[in-house]
Enzyme design. Structure first.
Site, short mmCIF file in Angstrom:
data_model
loop_
_atom_site.label_atom_id
_atom_site.label_comp_id
_atom_site.label_asym_id
_atom_site.label_seq_id
_atom_site.Cartn_x
_atom_site.Cartn_y
_atom_site.Cartn_z
N HIS A 50 0.94 -1.36 -0.02
CA HIS A 50 -0.13 -0.05 -0.10
C HIS A 50 0.93 1.24 -0.14
O HIS A 50 1.89 1.57 0.55
CB HIS A 50 -0.88 0.02 1.44
CG HIS A 50 -1.97 0.92 1.18
ND1 HIS A 50 -1.92 2.23 1.47
CD2 HIS A 50 -3.25 0.76 0.65
CE1 HIS A 50 -3.16 2.78 1.21
NE2 HIS A 50 -4.12 1.96 0.71
N ASP A 68 -7.96 -5.10 -0.80
CA ASP A 68 -8.33 -5.88 -1.94
C ASP A 68 -7.94 -7.28 -1.71
O ASP A 68 -8.50 -8.36 -2.87
CB ASP A 68 -7.63 -5.26 -3.15
CG ASP A 68 -8.28 -3.88 -3.41
OD1 ASP A 68 -7.43 -3.02 -3.76
OD2 ASP A 68 -9.63 -3.65 -3.51
#
Ligand code: SDX
Length: 392
Positions: free
Chosen positions: A270, A327
């Protein structure tokens, strides 16, 4: 109490804006919406309550919530000509291509809510976008499978209405499964807003030029589609299915660590979180709940759990602080509910519309707001004179 949070995200950046909607501490894995921890909202609130919170800075009273819910349900239907517009797409169009087109086209149908200088029109546009995204997403799905569109049923909850428009058919009564409804509503909460991510920044930049809200959200949808961003949920499940068995995980871990291989572990890493994405924690728990309630067994979940275990014990991922993000597990549970992978990012866009609209409103209602203009470091040639083509 409004506090000025500051933290070092670990990379040099000039803040692009001030916002009071969402606070992320990437090092600690903290995510707050208007001060409320994501875990508490996911556990206790509904997606529409979170929508109200993001738009209005406070959780609603029962009366305020009922008024908000009533207002949103009044906008769930789309113009019949917009449904005709849908029929111009090829059947095999990706739902995100359809959503980009349909949401952008809304500015051609709802002229009475495109004047951004009018607070009333801004509010109507905001409500229209939040209300119509489930209808448009369900239509995008129905169109690709050749089934008729279902009109909204405003007696149902926001998420129940979406489930019925997606999986119901005119010939039969559709009963909303309360476990699935709650799980999907929670997944929408996990995707509602996330500070100045790529697609939200796109919406703000488009909005800063005075573009109408429908065009701005269509720009956000386009950006979200990328596999490095919202498209990762579809890519993550495709990756887990391709891996297939825990035995094949080491091969993919090795590929992800190989600088010469463009392969990345989808759903991992991320820009901001250098710790566990708190949304991934809730998402993994939601997979377990849905699997149990629907009596689903999908080996892909075992592959996901094993891959996470191996990666989190591998020096490469530990040193680079790569953890599962929102996700990584979302596709597993969306697939169990019955959505095809092609719909995963459209669902992300449905939920993120609440954040995009709230961020757009925050920006556009700031009188000091100016058009965005990101700067650059010039790396091209210094000034030089033109050379005629016969002399080159
Ligand atoms: C979302 O911004 C947001 O808030 C987004 C989002 C939201 O809610 O809006 O949270 C939603 O987009 C989540 C991210 C979904 N994307 C993916 O899961 C795709 C896979 N992830 C990678 O593409 C990547 O992690 C990014 C794009 C998410 C972040 O890329 P960065 O900024 O390069 O990550 P980094 O700086 O932390 O990387 C550190 C190192 C790099 O290697 P070096 O240059 O140091 O050698 O780790 C490597 C990266 O190449 N790396 C990975 C990796 N992610 C980063 N290596 C293998 N697998 C990965 N998944």
């Amino acid at each position: 109490q409004t506090g000025k949070f500051t933290y070092d995200p670990g990379f040099t950046s000039t803040a692009s804006c001030e916002s009071g909607l969402t606070y992320i501490d990437g090092g600690e894995g903290v995510l707050l919406h208007r001060g409320y921890p994501i875990g508490q909202l996911a556990e206790n609130a509904s997606f529409m309550e979170v929508a109200y919170l993001l738009l209005n800075n406070e959780l609603p009273t029962a009366e305020e919530f009922e008024q908000f819910r009533w207002t949103i349900t009044r906008h769930t239907m789309v113009h019949e000509q917009l449904a005709t517009f849908f029929r111009g797409f090829r059947r095999d169009a990706h739902p995100m291509a359809v959503m980009c087109g349909a949401v952008g086209a809304m500015s051609a149908f709802y002229h009475d809510s495109t004047d951004i200088t009018d607070p009333q029109q801004r509010m109507i546009a905001s409500h229209r976008l939040i209300a119509k995204m489930p209808t448009l997403a369900a239509m995008a799905y129905k169109y690709t499978i050749g089934q008729p569109f279902l009109y909204p049923d405003n007696e149902l909850s926001y998420t129940g209405n979406f489930l019925r428009m997606t999986f119901g058919v005119p010939a039969e009564h559709y009963e909303v499964d309360p476990v699935v409804e709650k799980a999907l509503d929670r997944i929408f909460i996990l995707h509602a807003d996330h500070e100045q991510n790529a697609s939200t920044s796109t919406v703000r930049l488009a909005g800063s030029s005075g573009a109408n809200p429908f065009a701005c959200i269509a720009a956000g949808i386009a950006c979200l589609w990328g596999p490095a961003h919202g498209g990762a949920n579809e890519a993550a499940l495709n990756m887990l299915r391709e891996i297939g068995t825990p035995e094949r995980i080491p091969e993919y871990i090795a590929r992800a660590k190989n600088k010469d291989d463009p392969f990345r572990l989808m759903g991992f890493g991320h820009r901001v979180y250098k710790n566990y994405d708190p949304r991934a924690t809730v998402m993994q728990q939601t997979v377990r709940e849905v699997f149990k309630a629907m009596n689903v067994k999908d080996p892909v979940f075992d592959v996901a759990l094993k891959l996470e275990e191996i990666a989190l014990n591998d020096d490469y991922f530990v040193e680079k602080k790569l953890f599962p993000n929102v996700d990584f597990y979302s596709g597993v549970v969306l697939s169990a509910i019955g959505f095809p992978t092609s719909m995963f990012t459209a669902l992300f866009a449905l939920a993120r519309t609440v954040g995009w609209v709230a961020q757009w409103n925050e920006m556009i209602s700031d009188p000091a707001q100016k058009i965005g203009r990101p700067r650059q470091l010039y790396t091209g040639p210094t000034q030089r004179d033109y050379v005629p083509i016969d002399k080159r």
